[in-house]
Every structure is written in structure tokens, then in C-alpha cells.
Scaffold this motif. Structure first.
Motif, PDB file in Angstrom:
ATOM      1  N   ARG A  95     -42.946 -43.417 -49.269  1.00 40.08           N
ATOM      2  CA  ARG A  95     -43.856 -44.112 -48.362  1.00 40.08           C
ATOM      3  C   ARG A  95     -43.092 -44.691 -47.166  1.00 40.08           C
ATOM      4  O   ARG A  95     -43.523 -44.565 -46.018  1.00 40.08           O
ATOM      5  N   ALA A  96     -41.949 -45.329 -47.445  1.00 42.92           N
ATOM      6  CA  ALA A  96     -41.155 -45.913 -46.370  1.00 42.92           C
ATOM      7  C   ALA A  96     -40.599 -44.851 -45.427  1.00 42.92           C
ATOM      8  O   ALA A  96     -40.403 -45.100 -44.230  1.00 42.92           O
ATOM      9  N   MET A  97     -40.372 -43.654 -45.943  1.00 42.21           N
ATOM     10  CA  MET A  97     -39.822 -42.579 -45.129  1.00 42.21           C
ATOM     11  C   MET A  97     -40.883 -41.924 -44.252  1.00 42.21           C
ATOM     12  O   MET A  97     -40.634 -41.604 -43.090  1.00 42.21           O
ATOM     13  N   LEU A  98     -42.111 -41.760 -44.795  1.00 46.80           N
ATOM     14  CA  LEU A  98     -43.126 -40.977 -44.096  1.00 46.80           C
ATOM     15  C   LEU A  98     -44.047 -41.805 -43.200  1.00 46.80           C
ATOM     16  O   LEU A  98     -44.467 -41.328 -42.143  1.00 46.80           O
ATOM     17  N   LEU A  99     -44.392 -43.029 -43.622  1.00 47.70           N
ATOM     18  CA  LEU A  99     -45.362 -43.787 -42.845  1.00 47.70           C
ATOM     19  C   LEU A  99     -44.923 -44.080 -41.409  1.00 47.70           C
ATOM     20  O   LEU A  99     -45.773 -44.108 -40.511  1.00 47.70           O
ATOM     21  N   PRO A 100     -43.629 -44.299 -41.152  1.00 45.09           N
ATOM     22  CA  PRO A 100     -43.244 -44.485 -39.745  1.00 45.09           C
ATOM     23  C   PRO A 100     -43.568 -43.304 -38.852  1.00 45.09           C
ATOM     24  O   PRO A 100     -43.635 -43.443 -37.627  1.00 45.09           O
TER      25      PRO A 100
END
Length: 331
Positions: A95-100
Motif C-alpha cells: 500500500r505504501a509503495m503503490l498509493l503514492p
């Protein structure tokens, strides 16, 4: 190596419990110690269960010693809990990798001229994932209009997520049609959610389902797909979301707060009848009335039959005439 998930589906049968208690008393279980009341097949089945549950450990052929339940739990559940923790950590990292990249995605769509204010989700799982993600990020309010009574399975499934939102201080408002109050299951769910802080009201007619998060993102059903699969339209355009919010707010102001009656429509019964009378007076067919009133055709016809009996009329035409008179008086 033994699969750490072995034993998680096993059931502790009465024979297995008796055999385990015998092993605890004797400190060891020998193959020759089979209870007289337990046949060979039952003994083997009970022994297999205890081994699967890690309550017995073999030390030599035909010899087993008992283990504590706490040790058995550690052996069986420990690896599973570690795996769950690792999966949760991987999910958070993903989630932290893709949401940005979300802003990049919108910018790319804007550059291609496809617009970023509206997004269509065609897959049911995609809709559920998006709803779950937006729910996690919600911090102020969830405002919902729900035109039909949800099934008991759906209510049980959604309740933990709704309670988590309430525990986080998120305001929840849900608007339903009066007709859902006929279900005792729904009334019990409403009572439980109201006690937890959710605000619930009912109204005569609801056009369709609408979910608004934090007055910023709205979800509408997309029924345009040829395959008939339910999709969703995600709206982020502030002007449109604000319009939908104010429309729902207007319906909310005219709705009736939920009050547990145990069974039936309660004080909303007369409003249900008046709604049917108005639609009868307008000349609508049973199917159209049922759709507008968010009820089944069978339930709608039962209500119409009760009105005809009260009015002392026998034909649908006469019912329409009487409905016109009553509707005029009501206005």
C-alpha cells in the motif's frame, strides 16, 4: 517438515478427550492401554486426532506422552499468527509503495484527456477493494442511502467494518426506505448500530444507493454493463459530490429517525400507505409502485389489496378513483 496448519481443522471428539485424560493420569499412553470400552477403530481415530492436535507426541513405537494444551497451541497457531503478521506487513508495504502513484495516475489520465473526476469500476472485487481502501482513509463522515434491506449475511459481514469506523470517531448516517422496517433482522441490526453511535433514518422512497465519504468521494452504482455485473462509478469532482451530498442532506432532513418497534413499520406505516396511495392516484402500475416504494411486487400488491378492502372497492379502476380522492385530501 510438518505442515504448521495441520490440526487447525480437527475436532476434539469425546473419545479423543477420554484418551487424553487417560494419558494425563498415567503420564504415558501405550498401544496396549486401549480402554476396554473403546474398539480398535475408535482408538485409532482418537489417537490420530490427538496426534494431529499435538496433544500427544510419540517417543517410541506404540508409546506416546501427553503435551500441554498451551504447547499444542503454540505449535499449531504460532506459525499461522507469524504468517498473518508477515502478510499484513507485506500488505502495508505494498500500500505504501503503490498509493503514492495515485496522483501520477490522475495526472496521466488528465493528460490523455479522459478526465479524473469520474472513474468506472467494472469488477465487483475492484469495487469492494476501493470501498475498503476509502473507508480506511475516511476520517470525518460516511453518508449512505440504501434503497433495499441488506441480507443478514451482508449485515453480519459489514458490521465489524462499520463499528471500526464508529470507534475511530467517524460519523455514520444511513438512509433507508420505511419498508425495510418490516424485517426483524434489520431492526435488530439498526438497534445495535444505533447503540454504537450510528444515525439511521427511514423515508418513503429512495432512488438508488449512494455512499459519500468525507464529503469528497461518492460511489454510485453503474448498471450500464452488458453482462449485468454490478459496477460502480467513483466521483471525485467537488461540485458533483457537493450536489449529491446536499441532495442526500435534504432527504435526511425529511426522514424519520429510527425507533425500534420489534416488528412492522411502526409509526412509518401510515407514510408507506400514503406513498402507495399517491402513486395509485398517479396511475402507476403495481410494478412501478413497488419499484418506487423499494418493496417487492408481492408486498406492494398485498398493501393495495388491504387498501381496496378498507375502501370497499373490488376493481383496480375503482381503487385508482378512490386513491385520487384520498391523495387530493392528503394534499
Amino acid at each position: 517438515m510438518t505442515d504448521p496448519e495441520d490440526g487447525l481443522g480437527a475436532e476434539l471428539t469425546p473419545d479423543a478427550r477420554d484418551l487424553y485424560e487417560q494419558a494425563l493420569r498415567d503420564g504415558v499412553l501405550m498401544a496396549a492401554d486401549r480402554p476396554a470400552a473403546m474398539g480398535p477403530e475408535r482408538f485409532e481415530a482418537a489417537l490420530a486426532t490427538l496426534l494431529e492436535l499435538r496433544l500427544l507426541h510419540g517417543t517410541a513405537p506404540g508409546r506416546w506422552v501427553p503435551a500441554s494444551p498451551e504447547a499444542a497451541v503454540a505449535e499449531l497457531v504460532g506459525p499461522l499468527e507469524r504468517e498473518i503478521h508477515e502478510r499484513r506487513m507485506r500488505a502495508e508495504r505494498t500500500r505504501a509503495m503503490l498509493l503514492p502513484l495515485q496522483s501520477t495516475y490522475f495526472e496521466a489520465r488528465r493528460d490523455r484527456g479522459r478526465g479524473v473526476a469520474i472513474e468506472l469500476l467494472h469488477d465487483v472485487e475492484q469495487v469492494r477493494s476501493m470501498l475498503a481502501e476509502v473507508s480506511r482513509a475516511c476520517s470525518e463522515e460516511v453518508f449512505v442511502s440504501q434503497p433495499t434491506a441488506l441480507t443478514e449475511e451482508t449485515l453480519v459481514d459489514s458490521r465489524p467494518r462499520d463499528l471500526q469506523l464508529l470507534d475511530r470517531g467517524v460519523r455514520m448516517r444511513t438512509l433507508y426506505p420505511h419498508v425495510v422496517l418490516a424485517s426483524p433482522v434489520v431492526q435488530m441490526h439498526f438497534t445495535r448500530m444505533s447503540e454504537a453511535g450510528s444515525e439511521i433514518r427511514t423515508v418513503g422512497e429512495i432512488i438508488d444507493r449512494l455512499i459519500i465519504f468525507d464529503r469528497r468521494i461518492a460511489f454510485l452504482p453503474d448498471r450500464s454493463q452488458d453482462d449485468g455485473q454490478p459496477g460502480a462509478m467513483v466521483i471525485r469532482e467537488p461540485v458533483v459530490v457537493e450536489y449529491l451530498y446536499r441532495t442526500l442532506e435534504r432527504e435526511w432532513s425529511q426522514a424519520r429517525p429510527f425507533a425500534h418497534t420489534g416488528f412492522g413499520y411502526g409509526d412509518s406505516g401510515e407514510e408507506v400507505k400514503r406513498g402507495i396511495v399517491r402513486l395509485l392516484a398517479a396511475g402507476h402500475k403495481d410494478e412501478a409502485i413497488a419499484h418506487r416504494m423499494n418493496m417487492s411486487v408481492r408486498t406492494c400488491r398485498r398493501h393495495i389489496a388491504e387498501l381496496m378492502r378498507d375502501w370497499g372497492v373490488e376493481s383496480r379502476f375503482q381503487a385508482g378513483v378512490f386513491a385520487s380522492r384520498f391523495a387530493l385530501i392528503d394534499r
